[in-house]
Design a protein around this motif. Structure first.
Motif, PDB file in Angstrom:
ATOM      1  N   VAL A   1       0.862  -1.181   0.000  1.00  0.00           N
ATOM      2  CA  VAL A   1       0.000   0.000   0.000  1.00  0.00           C
ATOM      3  C   VAL A   1       0.894   1.226   0.000  1.00  0.00           C
ATOM      4  O   VAL A   1       1.838   1.309   0.797  1.00  0.00           O
ATOM      5  CB  VAL A   1      -0.933   0.035   1.237  1.00  0.00           C
ATOM      6  CG1 VAL A   1      -1.754   1.318   1.244  1.00  0.00           C
ATOM      7  CG2 VAL A   1      -1.866  -1.158   1.248  1.00  0.00           C
ATOM      8  N   GLU A   2       0.610   2.148  -0.887  1.00  0.00           N
ATOM      9  CA  GLU A   2       1.311   3.435  -0.921  1.00  0.00           C
ATOM     10  C   GLU A   2       0.583   4.390   0.024  1.00  0.00           C
ATOM     11  O   GLU A   2      -0.631   4.555  -0.090  1.00  0.00           O
ATOM     12  CB  GLU A   2       1.284   3.971  -2.358  1.00  0.00           C
ATOM     13  CG  GLU A   2       1.845   5.377  -2.490  1.00  0.00           C
ATOM     14  CD  GLU A   2       1.699   5.930  -3.921  1.00  0.00           C
ATOM     15  OE1 GLU A   2       1.504   5.128  -4.870  1.00  0.00           O
ATOM     16  OE2 GLU A   2       1.776   7.156  -4.065  1.00  0.00           O
TER      17      GLU A   2
ATOM     18  N   SER B   1       2.105   4.260  -7.692  1.00  0.00           N
ATOM     19  CA  SER B   1       0.662   3.969  -7.584  1.00  0.00           C
ATOM     20  C   SER B   1       0.186   2.827  -8.475  1.00  0.00           C
ATOM     21  O   SER B   1      -0.640   2.019  -8.043  1.00  0.00           O
ATOM     22  CB  SER B   1      -0.158   5.208  -7.924  1.00  0.00           C
ATOM     23  OG  SER B   1       0.126   6.224  -7.013  1.00  0.00           O
ATOM     24  N   ASP B   2       0.695   2.746  -9.696  1.00  0.00           N
ATOM     25  CA  ASP B   2       0.183   1.699 -10.594  1.00  0.00           C
ATOM     26  C   ASP B   2       0.741   0.323 -10.242  1.00  0.00           C
ATOM     27  O   ASP B   2       0.311  -0.684 -10.807  1.00  0.00           O
ATOM     28  CB  ASP B   2       0.467   2.042 -12.068  1.00  0.00           C
ATOM     29  CG  ASP B   2       1.948   2.102 -12.385  1.00  0.00           C
ATOM     30  OD1 ASP B   2       2.696   2.777 -11.645  1.00  0.00           O
ATOM     31  OD2 ASP B   2       2.378   1.456 -13.358  1.00  0.00           O
TER      32      ASP B   2
ATOM     33  N   GLU C   1      -1.293  -2.033  -4.430  1.00  0.00           N
ATOM     34  CA  GLU C   1      -2.636  -2.614  -4.291  1.00  0.00           C
ATOM     35  C   GLU C   1      -3.635  -1.499  -4.017  1.00  0.00           C
ATOM     36  O   GLU C   1      -4.791  -1.565  -4.423  1.00  0.00           O
ATOM     37  CB  GLU C   1      -2.681  -3.588  -3.101  1.00  0.00           C
ATOM     38  CG  GLU C   1      -1.762  -4.785  -3.216  1.00  0.00           C
ATOM     39  CD  GLU C   1      -2.078  -5.625  -4.433  1.00  0.00           C
ATOM     40  OE1 GLU C   1      -3.237  -6.024  -4.586  1.00  0.00           O
ATOM     41  OE2 GLU C   1      -1.153  -5.862  -5.229  1.00  0.00           O
ATOM     42  N   ALA C   2      -3.176  -0.492  -3.269  1.00  0.00           N
ATOM     43  CA  ALA C   2      -4.044   0.618  -2.875  1.00  0.00           C
ATOM     44  C   ALA C   2      -3.188   1.821  -2.530  1.00  0.00           C
ATOM     45  O   ALA C   2      -1.996   1.676  -2.242  1.00  0.00           O
ATOM     46  CB  ALA C   2      -4.878   0.208  -1.661  1.00  0.00           C
ATOM     47  N   VAL C   3      -3.820   2.986  -2.580  1.00  0.00           N
ATOM     48  CA  VAL C   3      -3.138   4.228  -2.203  1.00  0.00           C
ATOM     49  C   VAL C   3      -3.986   4.905  -1.132  1.00  0.00           C
ATOM     50  O   VAL C   3      -5.193   5.033  -1.299  1.00  0.00           O
ATOM     51  CB  VAL C   3      -2.992   5.185  -3.413  1.00  0.00           C
ATOM     52  CG1 VAL C   3      -2.279   6.470  -3.009  1.00  0.00           C
ATOM     53  CG2 VAL C   3      -2.270   4.495  -4.565  1.00  0.00           C
ATOM     54  N   VAL C   4      -3.347   5.287  -0.027  1.00  0.00           N
ATOM     55  CA  VAL C   4      -4.043   5.990   1.051  1.00  0.00           C
ATOM     56  C   VAL C   4      -3.406   7.366   1.154  1.00  0.00           C
ATOM     57  O   VAL C   4      -2.193   7.466   1.370  1.00  0.00           O
ATOM     58  CB  VAL C   4      -3.853   5.250   2.403  1.00  0.00           C
ATOM     59  CG1 VAL C   4      -4.495   6.034   3.537  1.00  0.00           C
ATOM     60  CG2 VAL C   4      -4.411   3.839   2.338  1.00  0.00           C
TER      61      VAL C   4
ATOM     62  N   ALA D   1      -4.104   1.427   6.254  1.00  0.00           N
ATOM     63  CA  ALA D   1      -3.248   0.559   5.433  1.00  0.00           C
ATOM     64  C   ALA D   1      -2.995  -0.761   6.166  1.00  0.00           C
ATOM     65  O   ALA D   1      -3.001  -1.836   5.553  1.00  0.00           O
ATOM     66  CB  ALA D   1      -1.935   1.272   5.117  1.00  0.00           C
TER      67      ALA D   1
ATOM     68  N   PHE E   1      -5.959  -3.041   5.947  1.00  0.00           N
ATOM     69  CA  PHE E   1      -6.003  -3.674   4.624  1.00  0.00           C
ATOM     70  C   PHE E   1      -5.012  -4.835   4.548  1.00  0.00           C
ATOM     71  O   PHE E   1      -5.331  -5.912   4.040  1.00  0.00           O
ATOM     72  CB  PHE E   1      -5.698  -2.611   3.557  1.00  0.00           C
ATOM     73  CG  PHE E   1      -5.807  -3.114   2.155  1.00  0.00           C
ATOM     74  CD1 PHE E   1      -7.048  -3.330   1.572  1.00  0.00           C
ATOM     75  CD2 PHE E   1      -4.671  -3.356   1.397  1.00  0.00           C
ATOM     76  CE1 PHE E   1      -7.146  -3.796   0.260  1.00  0.00           C
ATOM     77  CE2 PHE E   1      -4.756  -3.824   0.091  1.00  0.00           C
ATOM     78  CZ  PHE E   1      -6.004  -4.039  -0.476  1.00  0.00           C
TER      79      PHE E   1
ATOM     80  N   ASN F   1      -5.812  -8.833   4.090  1.00  0.00           N
ATOM     81  CA  ASN F   1      -5.176  -9.609   3.021  1.00  0.00           C
ATOM     82  C   ASN F   1      -4.412 -10.814   3.551  1.00  0.00           C
ATOM     83  O   ASN F   1      -4.196 -11.787   2.811  1.00  0.00           O
ATOM     84  CB  ASN F   1      -4.215  -8.727   2.229  1.00  0.00           C
ATOM     85  CG  ASN F   1      -4.919  -8.052   1.087  1.00  0.00           C
ATOM     86  OD1 ASN F   1      -4.895  -8.528  -0.039  1.00  0.00           O
ATOM     87  ND2 ASN F   1      -5.616  -6.958   1.385  1.00  0.00           N
TER      88      ASN F   1
END
Ligand code: DQA
Length: 157
Positions: free
Chosen positions: A107-108, A127-128, A131-134, A145, A148, A152
């Motif tokens: 996670v970013e 980002s790409d 899995e997710a950006v917070v 994060a 999450f 997972n």
């Protein structure tokens, strides 16, 4: 002073913070809040201690150290990475290549809302791959994060 890099210890989840995040709490509090990195790390440690998983926390102001620590995740069994690469998010192909090489979900995280800030903070090299950006949740972003990551890793609990 650039001390020798301490090798990463075995852990399941690694929280890795980049440059200037050691100054959280005193650094531009209107943007980054008043919580210190130590407070955030202690809270996350306490939360992970209630599970069977192990948390590792590291911070570095040096791009190459961050790359080395990301590389080491593979050998010490990290299953999930929580990464605030700070300014390197917007500049570092080396950190992008490192997270691509390890192939461990991450996670970013950004404490501030980078999209409310200067245009150069709107681009991320990570980002790409994430899995997710917070972003913009302040210190709470680290907890979200972690939620999450724990979700997972449910099968490993
Ligand atoms: C940051 C946002 C970055 O643009 C900045 O360079 C940082 C911190 C954040 O947590 O909001 O150092 O990643």
């Amino acid at each position: 002073m650039h001390a020798e890099l301490k090798a990463l210890e075995p852990c399941d989840i690694l929280l890795l913070n980049g440059p200037n995040l050691n100054l959280l709490g005193t650094r531009e509090p209107s943007l980054y809040g008043s919580e210190t990195l130590q407070t955030i790390e202690s809270r996350l440690f306490a939360r992970v201690a209630e599970t069977s998983l192990r948390l590792g926390c590291r911070q570095s102001n040096f791009e190459g150290e961050l790359v080395t620590l990301i590389q080491q995740t593979k050998t010490v069994g990290v299953k999930f990475l929580l990464l605030n690469a700070a300014a390197y998010t917007h500049t570092s192909i080396a950190i992008r290549d490192a997270v691509s090489a390890i192939n461990i979900p991450f996670v970013e995280i950004h404490v501030s809302n980078v999209y409310k800030r200067e245009p150069f903070r709107h681009h991320s090299y990570l980002s790409d791959k994430a899995e997710a950006v917070v972003c913009g949740l302040g210190g709470m972003g680290y907890d979200v994060a972690l939620d999450f990551a724990l979700e997972n890793l449910k099968g490993d609990l």
